[in-house]
Scaffold this motif. Structure first.
Motif, PDB file in Angstrom:
ATOM      1  N   THR A 271      17.030 -22.645  49.560  1.00 43.99           N
ATOM      2  CA  THR A 271      15.915 -22.041  50.326  1.00 43.99           C
ATOM      3  C   THR A 271      16.466 -20.843  51.009  1.00 43.99           C
ATOM      4  N   THR A 272      17.455 -20.728  51.254  1.00 34.94           N
ATOM      5  CA  THR A 272      17.893 -19.619  52.124  1.00 34.94           C
ATOM      6  C   THR A 272      18.126 -18.320  50.979  1.00 34.94           C
ATOM      7  N   LEU A 273      18.457 -18.950  49.595  1.00 40.32           N
ATOM      8  CA  LEU A 273      18.797 -17.974  48.406  1.00 40.32           C
ATOM      9  C   LEU A 273      17.206 -17.572  48.121  1.00 40.32           C
ATOM     10  N   ALA A 274      16.252 -18.449  47.700  1.00 41.65           N
ATOM     11  CA  ALA A 274      15.098 -18.082  47.419  1.00 41.65           C
ATOM     12  C   ALA A 274      14.438 -17.015  48.277  1.00 41.65           C
ATOM     13  N   ARG A 275      14.415 -17.160  49.678  1.00 44.62           N
ATOM     14  CA  ARG A 275      13.931 -16.405  50.613  1.00 44.62           C
ATOM     15  C   ARG A 275      14.347 -14.898  50.424  1.00 44.62           C
ATOM     16  N   ALA A 276      15.771 -15.105  50.091  1.00 39.03           N
ATOM     17  CA  ALA A 276      16.458 -13.690  50.163  1.00 39.03           C
ATOM     18  C   ALA A 276      15.880 -12.752  48.976  1.00 39.03           C
ATOM     19  N   VAL A 277      16.035 -13.447  47.727  1.00 39.02           N
ATOM     20  CA  VAL A 277      15.668 -13.084  46.512  1.00 39.02           C
ATOM     21  C   VAL A 277      13.958 -12.428  46.615  1.00 39.02           C
ATOM     22  N   LEU A 278      13.004 -13.435  47.204  1.00 39.07           N
ATOM     23  CA  LEU A 278      11.702 -12.769  47.318  1.00 39.07           C
ATOM     24  C   LEU A 278      11.887 -11.669  48.124  1.00 39.07           C
ATOM     25  N   ALA A 279      12.282 -11.705  49.264  1.00 32.56           N
ATOM     26  CA  ALA A 279      12.567 -10.535  50.188  1.00 32.56           C
ATOM     27  C   ALA A 279      12.830  -9.377  49.530  1.00 32.56           C
ATOM     28  N   ILE A 280      13.728  -9.320  48.610  1.00 36.41           N
ATOM     29  CA  ILE A 280      14.432  -8.193  48.063  1.00 36.41           C
ATOM     30  C   ILE A 280      13.168  -7.799  46.962  1.00 36.41           C
ATOM     31  N   ALA A 281      12.759  -8.664  46.246  1.00 38.98           N
ATOM     32  CA  ALA A 281      11.561  -8.180  45.280  1.00 38.98           C
ATOM     33  C   ALA A 281      10.517  -7.951  45.818  1.00 38.98           C
ATOM     34  N   ASP A 282      10.022  -8.212  47.007  1.00 42.64           N
ATOM     35  CA  ASP A 282       8.944  -7.762  47.641  1.00 42.64           C
ATOM     36  C   ASP A 282       8.877  -6.479  48.436  1.00 42.64           C
ATOM     37  N   LYS A 387      21.321 -15.349  55.971  1.00 41.04           N
ATOM     38  CA  LYS A 387      22.847 -15.704  55.875  1.00 41.04           C
ATOM     39  C   LYS A 387      23.212 -15.633  54.381  1.00 41.04           C
ATOM     40  N   VAL A 388      23.137 -14.458  53.697  1.00 39.49           N
ATOM     41  CA  VAL A 388      23.497 -14.169  52.301  1.00 39.49           C
ATOM     42  C   VAL A 388      24.627 -13.163  52.453  1.00 39.49           C
ATOM     43  N   ASP A 389      25.266 -13.230  51.190  1.00 38.21           N
ATOM     44  CA  ASP A 389      26.282 -12.124  50.836  1.00 38.21           C
ATOM     45  C   ASP A 389      25.737 -11.218  49.679  1.00 38.21           C
ATOM     46  N   LEU A 390      25.988 -10.040  49.850  1.00 39.90           N
ATOM     47  CA  LEU A 390      25.313  -8.957  48.822  1.00 39.90           C
ATOM     48  C   LEU A 390      26.598  -8.433  48.054  1.00 39.90           C
ATOM     49  N   ALA A 391      26.835  -8.437  46.780  1.00 37.25           N
ATOM     50  CA  ALA A 391      27.825  -7.623  46.062  1.00 37.25           C
ATOM     51  C   ALA A 391      27.406  -7.390  44.759  1.00 37.25           C
ATOM     52  N   TRP A 392      27.790  -6.359  44.211  1.00 39.46           N
ATOM     53  CA  TRP A 392      27.735  -5.801  42.963  1.00 39.46           C
ATOM     54  C   TRP A 392      28.887  -6.856  41.818  1.00 39.46           C
ATOM     55  N   VAL A 393      27.978  -7.165  40.708  1.00 36.55           N
ATOM     56  CA  VAL A 393      28.742  -8.069  40.098  1.00 36.55           C
ATOM     57  C   VAL A 393      29.813  -7.312  39.391  1.00 36.55           C
ATOM     58  N   LYS A 394      29.757  -6.087  39.100  1.00 40.39           N
ATOM     59  CA  LYS A 394      30.786  -5.025  38.647  1.00 40.39           C
ATOM     60  C   LYS A 394      30.163  -3.804  39.036  1.00 40.39           C
ATOM     61  N   PRO A 395      31.258  -2.735  39.268  1.00 41.28           N
ATOM     62  CA  PRO A 395      30.752  -1.387  39.727  1.00 41.28           C
ATOM     63  C   PRO A 395      29.573  -0.841  39.025  1.00 41.28           C
ATOM     64  N   PRO A 396      28.412  -0.385  39.833  1.00 44.52           N
ATOM     65  CA  PRO A 396      27.188  -0.066  39.051  1.00 44.52           C
ATOM     66  C   PRO A 396      27.530   1.233  38.357  1.00 44.52           C
ATOM     67  N   ARG A 397      26.421   1.402  37.362  1.00 48.72           N
ATOM     68  CA  ARG A 397      26.665   2.822  36.518  1.00 48.72           C
ATOM     69  C   ARG A 397      25.468   3.812  37.235  1.00 48.72           C
ATOM     70  N   GLU A 398      25.979   4.843  37.841  1.00 52.19           N
ATOM     71  CA  GLU A 398      24.917   5.820  38.430  1.00 52.19           C
ATOM     72  C   GLU A 398      23.908   6.384  37.401  1.00 52.19           C
ATOM     73  N   PRO A 399      22.615   6.750  37.757  1.00 50.62           N
ATOM     74  CA  PRO A 399      21.794   7.501  36.789  1.00 50.62           C
ATOM     75  C   PRO A 399      22.547   8.693  36.109  1.00 50.62           C
ATOM     76  N   SER A 400      22.218   9.107  34.968  1.00 53.41           N
ATOM     77  CA  SER A 400      22.822  10.337  34.376  1.00 53.41           C
ATOM     78  C   SER A 400      22.156  11.689  35.160  1.00 53.41           C
ATOM     79  N   ARG A 401      22.779  12.700  34.885  1.00 53.03           N
ATOM     80  CA  ARG A 401      22.026  13.885  35.160  1.00 53.03           C
ATOM     81  C   ARG A 401      20.709  14.136  34.168  1.00 53.03           C
ATOM     82  N   VAL A 402      19.879  15.060  34.665  1.00 56.12           N
ATOM     83  CA  VAL A 402      19.040  15.371  33.903  1.00 56.12           C
ATOM     84  C   VAL A 402      19.208  16.694  33.167  1.00 56.12           C
ATOM     85  N   SER A 403      19.178  16.576  31.781  1.00 57.70           N
ATOM     86  CA  SER A 403      19.539  17.754  31.038  1.00 57.70           C
ATOM     87  C   SER A 403      18.178  18.922  30.893  1.00 57.70           C
TER      88      SER A 403
END
Length: 491
Positions: A271-282, A387-403
């Motif tokens: 339930t803690t996880l569910a509330r956290a996920v909904l909070a992020i999505a909302d 009471k949740v921990d947030l962490a990247w699964v692997k280092p995120p890839r930043e957006p590309s530059r705009v050409s």
């Protein structure tokens, strides 16, 4: 009464000024900073055998270079088979270019130019394909790895993504080499082995090119298409990707005491996880009419005219309305904000056990004006003191530059594309998926993402899906495009 009259007159004046401003801005509206390539003199196309090219694509589709999520499951002998097939099928191209095979199976070809002072070009197409979803093989009209030629198309996994581009490039280069073409500007062809599973091959290729001092004038890879029923104009548009979104997967973890499900506490890890996920999505990222998406809307609105043109030309007034319309469909909305997509959940291994740890994965596609730091900050703000921990699964890839949409590379690509679709609207766009081309930013002035295939919105849905196929007409357009582009920009 006099005061009331003054207020009314003042209101009328404000409305009149606003109306005049809208009229002036609408009348003078045109897409800004986008060159159309009309000043480019295109090289002539070279002859080739289209029937043979179609057979070649069929043969390539039969080679199962499937990138699985676990690389240990890949059949590396299939990559060797594909590379041997390329060498035997395109002797003129292999005679003109040198080939380097990296240890991971990624390919780098180099066609040296006669003038080494000219910056080279980089063209890309990857070797691997995605798997066929287990259990869906029977849904295909023709077996997914048979390379069946039927209904004026070649059917099979990878015929569009991305062996169509790979074979099309080799058909064009082989034809140019046979015709006696000698490039003044050097050409690199980079073919990653694992674009569908992270793109480490392109990273390695870029590192090698950088070590050799390569700085290309432009890079072109897959990414966007000629859309024949483009929203807003309901007609064709040449959509050239000038940037792509970043990518990151956030892991949300809720730790709890666990225990027996017959005696649950007031709040469990789930339930803690569910509330956290909904909070992020909302707490979604706001829609923003900016960047490549704004350039695309401007180009389409200029073509459409009428109230659409008026609204886009006066976003200062109609911005909220535009944002509501753009957010109406997920495919359109994705170009105008960072997306948040919860995708995976994990809790207890058994139905009557309270988990000691429950977690969820949330996938983000990051808009060019945001960063992974913005994503993390927004997620933390959303969950608050949960009471949740947030962490990247692997280092995120930043957006590309705009050409650039005014560079020489853009003009060459635009001109070569317009030659085959003269009535289509030319527009920059944001690629919401990921391509190998992002790795070439350190070795290229600009990076573009475009394949000259003609698709409807509905037709494009079969990429990565059931019944993937390359129509012969689109394949011919592709070969002609690559031949024109190479002869014009490297000639």
């Amino acid at each position: 009464m006099r005061k009331r009259g003054i207020i009314i007159l003042g209101g009328v004046a404000v409305v009149a000024i606003a109306a005049a401003t809208v009229a002036v801005r609408t009348a003078g509206f045109a897409p800004a900073n986008v060159a159309d390539g009309s000043d480019i003199r295109l090289a002539a196309t070279v002859p080739y055998d289209l029937d043979a090219a179609v057979r070649h694509l069929s043969e390539a589709a039969q080679i199962r270079t499937v990138s699985n999520q676990d690389p240990a499951e890949n059949q590396l002998a299939e990559w060797d088979r594909l590379q041997a097939w390329l060498a035997s099928t395109y002797p003129a191209a292999h005679g003109a270019m040198t080939r380097t095979v990296l240890p991971n199976k990624t390919l780098i070809y180099h066609w040296p130019g006669s003038d080494t002072s000219l910056a080279p070009v980089i063209l890309m197409a990857h070797q691997d394909v995605v798997p066929v979803t287990p259990g869906t093989e029977g849904d295909w009209k023709y077996p997914p790895f048979a390379g069946t030629i039927a209904e004026n198309a070649v059917w099979g996994r990878g015929t569009v993504d991305d062996k169509g581009s790979l074979v099309g490039l080799f058909e064009a280069i082989d034809a140019l080499a046979k015709s006696g073409f000698k490039p003044k500007r050097g050409l690199y062809l980079v073919s990653g082995h694992d674009e569908e599973a992270g793109g480490s091959g392109a990273v390695a290729a870029a590192a090698k090119l950088k070590a050799e001092g390569v700085k290309a004038i432009y890079t072109l890879d897959e990414g966007s298409i000629v859309l024949t029923d483009t929203p807003v104009i309901d007609g064709p548009a040449i959509m050239i990707g000038i940037a792509e979104k970043g990518y990151g997967t956030l892991k949300v973890t809720a730790n709890a005491p666990g225990g027996h499900s017959s005696m649950p506490p007031a709040e469990t890890g789930v339930t803690t996880l569910a509330r956290a996920v909904l909070a992020i999505a909302d707490k979604p990222f706001p829609m923003e009419i900016r960047g490549p998406g704004a350039l695309m809307i401007e180009a389409l609105a200029a073509k459409k005219g009428g109230t659409t043109k008026m609204a886009v030309a006066n976003s200062w007034l109609f911005g909220p309305l535009l944002k509501r319309q753009l957010s109406a469909t997920p495919s359109t909305a994705a170009a105008f904000h960072t997306t948040i997509a919860p995708t995976m959940l994990e809790g207890s291994p058994k139905e009557n056990v309270l988990p000691q740890s429950a977690n969820a994965l949330i996938n983000y596609r990051i808009a060019p004006w945001n960063s992974s730091a913005d994503v993390m900050a927004r997620a933390k703000e959303a969950v608050g003191d949960a009471k949740v921990d947030l962490a990247w699964v692997k280092p995120p890839r930043e957006p590309s530059r705009v050409s650039s949409t005014k560079s020489q590379g853009w003009k060459w690509i635009a001109a070569a594309a317009r030659a085959d679709a003269p009535d289509a609207v030319l527009t920059p766009t944001l690629v919401v998926a990921a391509t190998d081309s992002r790795s070439m930013e350190p070795v290229s002035e600009d990076v573009y993402r475009f394949m000259p295939m003609h698709f409807t919105l509905k037709g494009a849905a079969m990429i990565h899906g059931t019944n993937e196929h390359m129509e012969v007409d689109s394949f011919k357009r592709m070969i002609d495009f690559y031949a024109r582009l190479i002869a014009t920009s490297a000639g």
